[in-house]
Design a protein around this motif. Sequence first.
Motif, short mmCIF file in Angstrom:
data_model
loop_
_atom_site.label_atom_id
_atom_site.label_comp_id
_atom_site.label_asym_id
_atom_site.label_seq_id
_atom_site.Cartn_x
_atom_site.Cartn_y
_atom_site.Cartn_z
N ILE A 184 52.77 -40.68 -9.95
CA ILE A 184 51.81 -41.19 -11.02
C ILE A 184 52.17 -42.28 -11.74
O ILE A 184 51.30 -43.20 -11.77
CB ILE A 184 51.52 -39.88 -12.14
N ILE A 185 53.21 -42.59 -12.12
CA ILE A 185 53.61 -43.89 -12.52
C ILE A 185 53.60 -44.97 -11.81
O ILE A 185 52.90 -46.12 -12.07
CB ILE A 185 54.99 -43.89 -13.34
N SER A 186 53.90 -44.86 -10.46
CA SER A 186 53.70 -45.97 -9.40
C SER A 186 52.18 -46.13 -9.11
O SER A 186 51.97 -47.37 -9.18
CB SER A 186 54.46 -45.42 -8.11
N LEU A 187 51.37 -45.26 -9.18
CA LEU A 187 49.87 -45.35 -9.05
C LEU A 187 49.49 -46.10 -10.04
O LEU A 187 48.59 -47.18 -9.93
CB LEU A 187 49.29 -44.22 -9.02
N ILE A 188 49.85 -46.02 -11.52
CA ILE A 188 49.26 -46.54 -12.62
C ILE A 188 49.84 -48.03 -12.54
O ILE A 188 49.00 -49.04 -12.85
CB ILE A 188 49.71 -46.11 -13.93
N PHE A 189 50.99 -48.26 -12.17
CA PHE A 189 51.70 -49.48 -12.22
C PHE A 189 50.89 -50.43 -11.08
O PHE A 189 50.44 -51.54 -11.31
CB PHE A 189 53.10 -49.48 -11.61
N SER A 246 47.63 -50.05 -9.95
CA SER A 246 46.31 -50.18 -10.67
C SER A 246 46.29 -51.56 -11.70
O SER A 246 45.50 -52.20 -11.44
CB SER A 246 45.94 -48.91 -11.16
N LEU A 247 47.25 -51.66 -12.31
CA LEU A 247 47.36 -52.64 -13.34
C LEU A 247 47.73 -54.07 -12.66
O LEU A 247 47.41 -54.84 -13.34
CB LEU A 247 48.47 -52.38 -14.23
N LEU A 283 44.00 -46.09 -9.73
CA LEU A 283 43.57 -45.51 -10.77
C LEU A 283 42.80 -43.94 -10.59
O LEU A 283 43.51 -43.00 -11.23
CB LEU A 283 42.75 -46.45 -11.83
N ALA A 318 45.98 -41.92 -9.38
CA ALA A 318 46.64 -41.30 -10.65
C ALA A 318 46.15 -40.24 -11.58
O ALA A 318 46.74 -39.30 -11.84
CB ALA A 318 47.11 -42.54 -11.62
N ILE A 319 44.83 -40.44 -11.57
CA ILE A 319 44.23 -39.29 -12.43
C ILE A 319 44.14 -37.82 -11.51
O ILE A 319 44.19 -36.94 -11.85
CB ILE A 319 42.60 -39.62 -12.69
N SER A 371 47.43 -36.63 -11.61
CA SER A 371 47.92 -35.99 -13.03
C SER A 371 47.12 -34.72 -13.35
O SER A 371 47.87 -33.99 -14.02
CB SER A 371 47.53 -37.15 -14.07
#
Length: 426
Positions: free
Chosen positions: A302-307, A309-310, A399, A402-403, A406
Amino acid sequence: MIVLSESSKGESKPSVIVIVALITAISLFGDSMLYIALPLYWKEVGLDSIWQVGVLLSINRFIRLPFNPIVGWIYSRISLKTGLVIAIILGSITTLGYGLLNGFIAWIILRGVWGIAWSFLRIGGLSIVAFNTEENNRGKSIGLYNGLYRLGSLVGMLAGGLLVPILGLSTISIIFGSLTLLALPLIFLYVKTTPLKDHEQDNTEKVIFKGNSYINSLKQGRGRIIFTGFCITLLFQGIFISTLSSVIEQNHGESVILFGTVISATFLTGIILSLQWIWGPFLGVRFGTWSDGVKGRVPVLIISLIFASLTFGIISNEIPILVLIFFTFLVMIAATSLTTIVDAIALDISKNSNVVSFITTYSMAQDLGASIGPFISFLIIGLVNGFSYIYWGGAIIFLLLAILWSNSYKRHGKSISISNVALEKQ
């Protein structure tokens, strides 16, 4: 049991993973070189239009879609050694062909044959990692395997960026095609296997101790991990790798001034992408080790997916070259983490089912994503703001993933973590 020699079981397990990874690395020289060189030197090989580049960088993956089940079936009847020999011979022939043959039709055939070779390498390699690891060290092992075999991409991309402008694509292809045959001695000297079907009895190893809640979550996660694998290869292998040189050329020209030195866009791309393969064996192992911990793989995912996305969409913006390079590095770090964790989760799930069968399905999803990526990319980049559509669209996909994960972790994370703690105490 798979062995490399008459050594003990404990000694052979890590060795076979390393050997198969190095064999795979050698076979990747020619293929990886094309992703740097072909988008800019397509006229040299007799192509008529840029859209043909997208087709050629995709067709080898489309070919794998129908051939993956066939290769999986073949592996249930032959040894890994035989499969690797087939792959290396086919890989050498195709890479030599890049240097000897011109024209779109000839290259379509060559790329199709390479797709079959990669099916033997990919399914065989993932199966070996699954059979020779347990759940508490699988992330570390898949990180090592992915990192080592991608060193072949390092060699191919560096040569594509540095040597193709000097010696030409045809000359480099012939050299790489000849070097691919060096993998044959490794196979004959070190790899001695039994058919992969003989290891299906090991499928319930370790995972049976994790409780029904964990088993059920694995079963429910099959579709989710297959879809995630599809998206990861679509965005990284299909879009990012095949279009980065074009992004740099679009925003900064064919030549770039960096620290007072003028270098070609292809060489710069080769340097940038090659760094991922340099740090791959180290960061891949690190991310994999973190995912082997008590909290499991999903939080790291999850953290990697958010990173990702950013950072992913920013690459397409018209930003200073040093800023572009910085964000490209961040995206590649995310790619290393995501590739390692997603593969590890897939192997976890495979151990609770028919290993080769599930890995075949998972590989098909990855191939579909990787094959669609270049094709879509080279259709869209001709549009106004085409690069922005591709890269910012990719950021949105990260993103959404990640959702998705999560929400899944909120439902199953507690039971999985409890099972992990119980497992660690055994």
